[in-house]
Design a protein around this motif. Structure first.
Motif, short mmCIF file in Angstrom:
data_model
loop_
_atom_site.label_atom_id
_atom_site.label_comp_id
_atom_site.label_asym_id
_atom_site.label_seq_id
_atom_site.Cartn_x
_atom_site.Cartn_y
_atom_site.Cartn_z
N HIS A 144 51.17 51.11 32.89
CA HIS A 144 51.31 49.72 33.35
C HIS A 144 49.93 49.05 33.36
O HIS A 144 49.04 49.47 34.10
CB HIS A 144 51.95 49.68 34.73
CG HIS A 144 53.37 50.16 34.74
ND1 HIS A 144 54.44 49.31 34.51
CD2 HIS A 144 53.90 51.39 34.92
CE1 HIS A 144 55.57 49.99 34.58
NE2 HIS A 144 55.27 51.26 34.82
N VAL A 145 49.79 48.02 32.56
CA VAL A 145 48.51 47.33 32.41
C VAL A 145 48.42 46.12 33.33
O VAL A 145 47.41 45.92 34.02
CB VAL A 145 48.29 46.90 30.95
CG1 VAL A 145 46.97 46.14 30.81
CG2 VAL A 145 48.30 48.11 30.03
N GLY A 180 39.57 46.75 29.99
CA GLY A 180 40.84 47.46 30.06
C GLY A 180 41.81 46.94 31.10
O GLY A 180 42.84 47.57 31.34
N CYS A 181 41.50 45.79 31.71
CA CYS A 181 42.37 45.29 32.77
C CYS A 181 43.46 44.36 32.25
O CYS A 181 44.24 43.82 33.05
CB CYS A 181 41.56 44.60 33.86
SG CYS A 181 40.90 43.01 33.37
N GLY A 182 43.52 44.14 30.95
CA GLY A 182 44.62 43.36 30.39
C GLY A 182 44.31 41.91 30.07
O GLY A 182 45.23 41.12 29.83
N LYS A 183 43.03 41.55 30.01
CA LYS A 183 42.67 40.16 29.70
C LYS A 183 43.18 39.76 28.32
O LYS A 183 43.83 38.72 28.15
CB LYS A 183 41.14 39.98 29.77
CG LYS A 183 40.54 40.28 31.12
CD LYS A 183 39.06 39.99 31.17
CE LYS A 183 38.24 40.79 30.18
NZ LYS A 183 38.30 42.25 30.42
N SER A 184 42.88 40.58 27.32
CA SER A 184 43.33 40.27 25.96
C SER A 184 44.85 40.35 25.84
O SER A 184 45.46 39.61 25.06
CB SER A 184 42.68 41.23 24.95
OG SER A 184 41.27 41.06 24.93
N THR A 185 45.46 41.23 26.64
CA THR A 185 46.92 41.34 26.63
C THR A 185 47.55 40.02 27.08
O THR A 185 48.58 39.59 26.54
CB THR A 185 47.37 42.49 27.55
OG1 THR A 185 46.80 43.70 27.07
CG2 THR A 185 48.88 42.62 27.57
N LEU A 186 46.94 39.36 28.07
CA LEU A 186 47.44 38.06 28.50
C LEU A 186 47.40 37.05 27.37
O LEU A 186 48.36 36.30 27.15
CB LEU A 186 46.60 37.53 29.67
CG LEU A 186 46.98 37.94 31.08
CD1 LEU A 186 46.06 37.25 32.08
CD2 LEU A 186 48.43 37.61 31.39
#
Length: 277
Positions: free
Chosen positions: A40-41, A62-68
């Motif tokens: 879970h990111v 690795g905290c999901g910035k690009s995933t957003l």
């Protein structure tokens, strides 16, 4: 130290942008399969960017910035929640968005001008497309280098071409994923000021992922900080900070210095430690 938030305004061009769009993340979560388990990111990310706003997204690697950003562009699908652009859910690659990455990703066998052309909407008449490219090359200062191949221009020029290519589709939302991270310090500052020039000329909504606290404070209207409650916990929003004052801002202002201390604290960094200076 100066208390002013103002610095000399950058040159602007006529506003030719279409309407800027709002971007809303509604209780968004993202998980990836990892062997027999699920990683879970992101969890319960709930924030919205107003039309024309510059929203910076900060957080550890690795905290999901690009995933957003990928979720906003429709390049990734959320595991929970949803993304809305202009009130409409994102479903698949969204033509209302354009993305620029940390690396310019220019085609080496095409000229700067032809790389910018790749961003134009399909079906645009050739003469109209040429006019758009001319305007963008002038805006990013690449008119004299339009015929050069990517290997013949500097890293900063290549990144300018990448921004022009993203703007060629006249997006309602511009997604920037560490766009200046690979540049030297001086070129990075110049590119930040160029982004302000571009935003004044084409005031689209901008979501900017960055690791640079000073960059976020110089460019953004608000800064979203992502954080985790534990090493393996998914990231969520730890704070949203409003940056006062109109752009362009004085990088040396005491107000920004105080906000820098606050942001570093939210990131778990002691602002008075030598490494943070």
């Amino acid at each position: 130290m100066s208390t002013s938030l103002r610095s000399p305004a950058p040159p602007t061009a006529p506003n030719t942008s279409k309407r800027a769009f709002s971007v809303a993340f509604e209780h968004l979560g993202k998980a990836f399969p990892s062997g027999r388990e699920t990683h879970h990111v992101l969890q319960d990310v709930d924030v919205a960017a107003r039309p024309g706003e510059v929203l910076a997204i900060l957080g550890p690697s690795g905290c999901g910035k690009s995933t957003l950003l990928r979720a906003a562009a429709g390049l990734d699908t959320a595991s929970a929640g949803r993304v809305l652009i202009d009130g409409t859910p994102v479903s698949g690659i969204d033509p209302r968005c354009a993305v620029a990455f940390q690396e310019p990703r220019l085609l080496p066998w095409r000229s700067v001008r032809e790389n910018v052309r790749l961003g134009l909407p399909r079906g645009l008449p050739r003469d109209e497309g040429d006019a758009v490219i001319d305007d963008l090359l002038r805006l990013v200062g690449l008119t004299a280098h339009a015929g050069h191949r990517p290997r013949a221009v500097s890293g900063g020029m290549a990144q300018r071409a990448s921004l022009a290519r993203a703007l060629a589709r006249n997006p309602g939302v511009l997604l920037l994923d560490e766009p200046f991270g690979a540049l030297d310090a001086l070129t990075r500052l110049q590119m930040q000021d160029l982004l302000l020039t571009i935003h004044a000329a084409q005031p689209t909504t901008v979501l900017l992922v960055t690791h640079d606290v000073d960059e976020a404070l110089h460019l953004a209207d608000r800064v979203v900080v992502l954080g985790r409650t534990g090493p393996t916990a998914p990231a969520s929003i730890s704070t949203v900070l409003t940056v006062p004052g109109e752009r362009p801002r004085d990088r040396a202002s005491e107000v920004l210095a105080e906000l820098r201390v606050q942001l570093l604290g939210h990131l778990g960094v002691d602002a008075h430690h030598p490494a943070a200076r």
